[in-house]
Motif scaffolding. Structure first.
Motif, short mmCIF file in Angstrom:
data_model
loop_
_atom_site.label_atom_id
_atom_site.label_comp_id
_atom_site.label_asym_id
_atom_site.label_seq_id
_atom_site.Cartn_x
_atom_site.Cartn_y
_atom_site.Cartn_z
N LEU A 187 49.33 66.07 12.52
CA LEU A 187 49.77 68.07 11.40
C LEU A 187 49.96 68.52 13.26
CD1 LEU A 187 47.60 68.76 8.59
CD2 LEU A 187 50.19 67.72 8.97
N GLN A 188 48.74 68.14 14.60
CA GLN A 188 48.34 68.22 15.57
C GLN A 188 48.05 69.72 15.79
OE1 GLN A 188 49.71 67.04 19.36
NE2 GLN A 188 49.37 65.60 17.09
N LEU A 189 46.50 69.98 14.79
CA LEU A 189 45.70 71.14 14.53
C LEU A 189 45.04 70.57 14.26
CD1 LEU A 189 47.52 72.19 11.24
CD2 LEU A 189 47.97 73.36 13.65
N ASP A 190 43.51 71.09 14.99
CA ASP A 190 42.08 71.55 14.99
C ASP A 190 41.48 71.35 14.43
OD1 ASP A 190 42.42 71.22 17.67
OD2 ASP A 190 42.01 73.67 18.43
N MET A 191 40.41 70.42 14.49
CA MET A 191 39.71 70.71 12.72
C MET A 191 38.48 71.67 12.81
SD MET A 191 37.96 66.59 12.90
CE MET A 191 39.36 65.02 13.41
N GLY A 192 38.32 72.48 11.72
CA GLY A 192 37.05 73.65 11.69
C GLY A 192 36.13 73.91 11.85
N ASP A 193 34.92 73.61 12.04
CA ASP A 193 33.69 73.92 12.51
C ASP A 193 32.90 72.88 10.87
OD1 ASP A 193 34.21 75.34 14.45
OD2 ASP A 193 33.25 76.46 14.04
N LYS A 194 33.29 73.65 9.72
CA LYS A 194 32.64 73.07 8.84
C LYS A 194 33.30 71.53 8.82
CE LYS A 194 34.56 75.44 5.06
NZ LYS A 194 33.99 76.23 3.71
N LEU A 195 34.08 71.17 8.94
CA LEU A 195 34.67 69.70 8.73
C LEU A 195 33.87 69.41 9.94
CD1 LEU A 195 36.56 67.54 7.94
CD2 LEU A 195 38.02 68.48 8.81
N LYS A 196 34.13 69.54 11.03
CA LYS A 196 33.23 69.06 12.32
C LYS A 196 31.71 69.03 11.66
CE LYS A 196 36.03 70.94 16.40
NZ LYS A 196 35.63 71.78 17.42
N SER A 197 31.03 69.79 11.44
CA SER A 197 29.68 69.12 10.98
C SER A 197 29.54 67.89 9.70
CB SER A 197 28.54 70.72 10.14
OG SER A 197 28.85 71.94 11.27
N TYR A 198 30.14 68.75 8.67
CA TYR A 198 30.42 67.00 8.06
C TYR A 198 30.61 65.70 8.53
CZ TYR A 198 32.06 64.22 4.27
OH TYR A 198 32.69 62.88 3.80
N LEU A 199 31.76 65.48 9.60
CA LEU A 199 31.64 64.35 10.05
C LEU A 199 30.45 64.01 11.09
CD1 LEU A 199 35.06 64.92 12.01
CD2 LEU A 199 34.77 64.50 10.22
N LYS A 200 29.37 64.67 11.45
CA LYS A 200 28.51 64.88 12.42
C LYS A 200 27.40 64.84 11.57
CE LYS A 200 25.50 66.43 15.68
NZ LYS A 200 24.54 68.04 16.25
N SER A 201 27.35 64.94 10.24
CA SER A 201 26.03 64.87 9.47
C SER A 201 26.89 63.23 8.80
CB SER A 201 26.40 65.61 7.82
OG SER A 201 25.71 67.07 8.79
N ASN A 202 27.73 63.06 7.82
CA ASN A 202 27.90 61.77 7.24
C ASN A 202 27.96 60.33 8.01
OD1 ASN A 202 28.17 62.83 4.47
ND2 ASN A 202 28.67 63.87 6.11
N TYR A 203 29.10 60.79 9.42
CA TYR A 203 29.22 59.67 10.30
C TYR A 203 28.36 58.78 10.57
CZ TYR A 203 30.52 55.54 14.05
OH TYR A 203 31.14 54.98 14.26
N THR A 204 27.90 57.09 10.83
CA THR A 204 26.44 56.46 11.34
C THR A 204 27.43 55.49 11.74
OG1 THR A 204 26.62 54.96 9.44
CG2 THR A 204 25.50 56.91 8.97
N SER A 205 26.37 54.23 12.70
CA SER A 205 27.09 53.26 12.82
C SER A 205 26.76 51.61 12.66
CB SER A 205 26.45 53.01 14.47
OG SER A 205 24.61 52.98 13.85
N LYS A 206 26.61 52.46 10.75
CA LYS A 206 26.62 51.55 9.99
C LYS A 206 28.46 51.16 9.16
CE LYS A 206 21.83 51.06 9.15
NZ LYS A 206 20.80 51.12 7.85
N MET A 207 28.78 52.35 9.24
CA MET A 207 30.19 52.38 9.05
C MET A 207 30.83 51.66 9.42
SD MET A 207 30.73 56.12 7.57
CE MET A 207 29.81 57.19 6.72
N ASN A 208 32.11 51.01 8.38
CA ASN A 208 33.24 49.71 9.55
C ASN A 208 34.59 51.13 8.95
OD1 ASN A 208 35.10 47.91 10.13
ND2 ASN A 208 33.54 46.63 8.80
N VAL A 209 34.59 51.49 9.80
CA VAL A 209 35.81 52.55 9.67
C VAL A 209 36.94 52.34 10.27
CG1 VAL A 209 34.41 54.14 10.51
CG2 VAL A 209 35.39 53.32 12.19
#
Length: 237
Positions: A187-209
């Motif tokens: 969409l060529q759009l930035d992410m909002g602050d709540k979404l960025k916080s979700y990424l920071k809180s939920n991403y872990t190095s153990k995930m196999n994205v």
């Protein structure tokens, strides 16, 4: 000056007949017959991507897939035995047609409502826009009334031109993280602050994205290192 949400909603509502024409103009006869049969049994609603792309890209086609929600809990295998079905653990269906797949859900079985993340005992239909992960999905279209059922988060999406989080509870955090980058790029759009916080809180190095991308897209779009670095950059710049 930022536009008022009521004005944006009026603009959305004015496009309801145009969207209805656009949808039926761009589906094959076999899908139209399926939907027509379905409408005789229950109310049918269009959900998510097609509506988003209609407003963002101005009638983009072809459809990558079609998301439908129905009101009644029908046993589709018995009603349409000739169709190619796959049923998921949450009671939804993926139905394969020649040109595009249909993802179909029973409204009361959508994950957030079924899991009790939102305690709605009455109006499931108007509750649904509040249960999406992304703000651009917070809208439905009724094929019966030819009307949009619009959440305020979708109106804010059109106003702010940002991808934002609506409901953080989700059974697939890895896919939500990947999709955040995918849709930001698409969409060529930035992410909002709540979404960025979700990424920071939920991403872990153990995930196999990478594995989740192979399953969902059939290919790897982003490496683990790319996603990890991008999330770190969000909070260092």
């Amino acid at each position: 000056m930022a536009r008022k949400l009521n004005d944006i909603k009026s603009d959305v509502d004015e496009k309801r007949f145009l969207f209805h024409q656009f949808f039926y103009k761009n589906i094959d006869a076999d899908i139209e017959i399926f939907i027509s049969h379905l409408e005789k049994l229950t109310k049918v609603f269009i959900f998510s991507g097609i509506i988003r792309d209609f407003f963002v890209f101005k009638n983009q086609k072809p459809f990558r897939d079609i998301d439908l929600i129905i009101e009644e809990d029908l046993v589709l295998e018995e009603i349409f035995p000739a169709l190619d079905f796959k049923k998921n653990s949450f009671g939804g269906y993926k139905i394969k047609f020649k040109t595009v797949d249909i993802d179909l859900w029973v409204i009361k079985k959508t994950w957030a409502l079924n899991q009790g993340q939102l305690k709605f005992k009455f109006d499931y239909l108007n509750a649904l826009p509040k249960t999406t992960f992304f703000n651009f999905s917070s809208i439905l279209f009724s094929l019966e009334t030819k009307e949009f059922i619009t959440g305020k988060d979708f109106l804010r999406f059109l106003r702010d031109k940002k991808i934002e989080l609506v409901l953080k509870e989700n059974p697939y955090p890895e896919l939500c993280i990947v999709n955040s980058f995918y849709y930001s790029d698409k969409l060529q759009l930035d992410m909002g602050d709540k979404l960025k916080s979700y990424l920071k809180s939920n991403y872990t190095s153990k995930m196999n994205v990478e594995s989740i991308q192979l399953k969902h897209f059939g290919k790897i779009l982003y490496s683990d290192e790319y996603i990890r670095n991008k999330i770190e950059e969000m909070f260092t710049n």
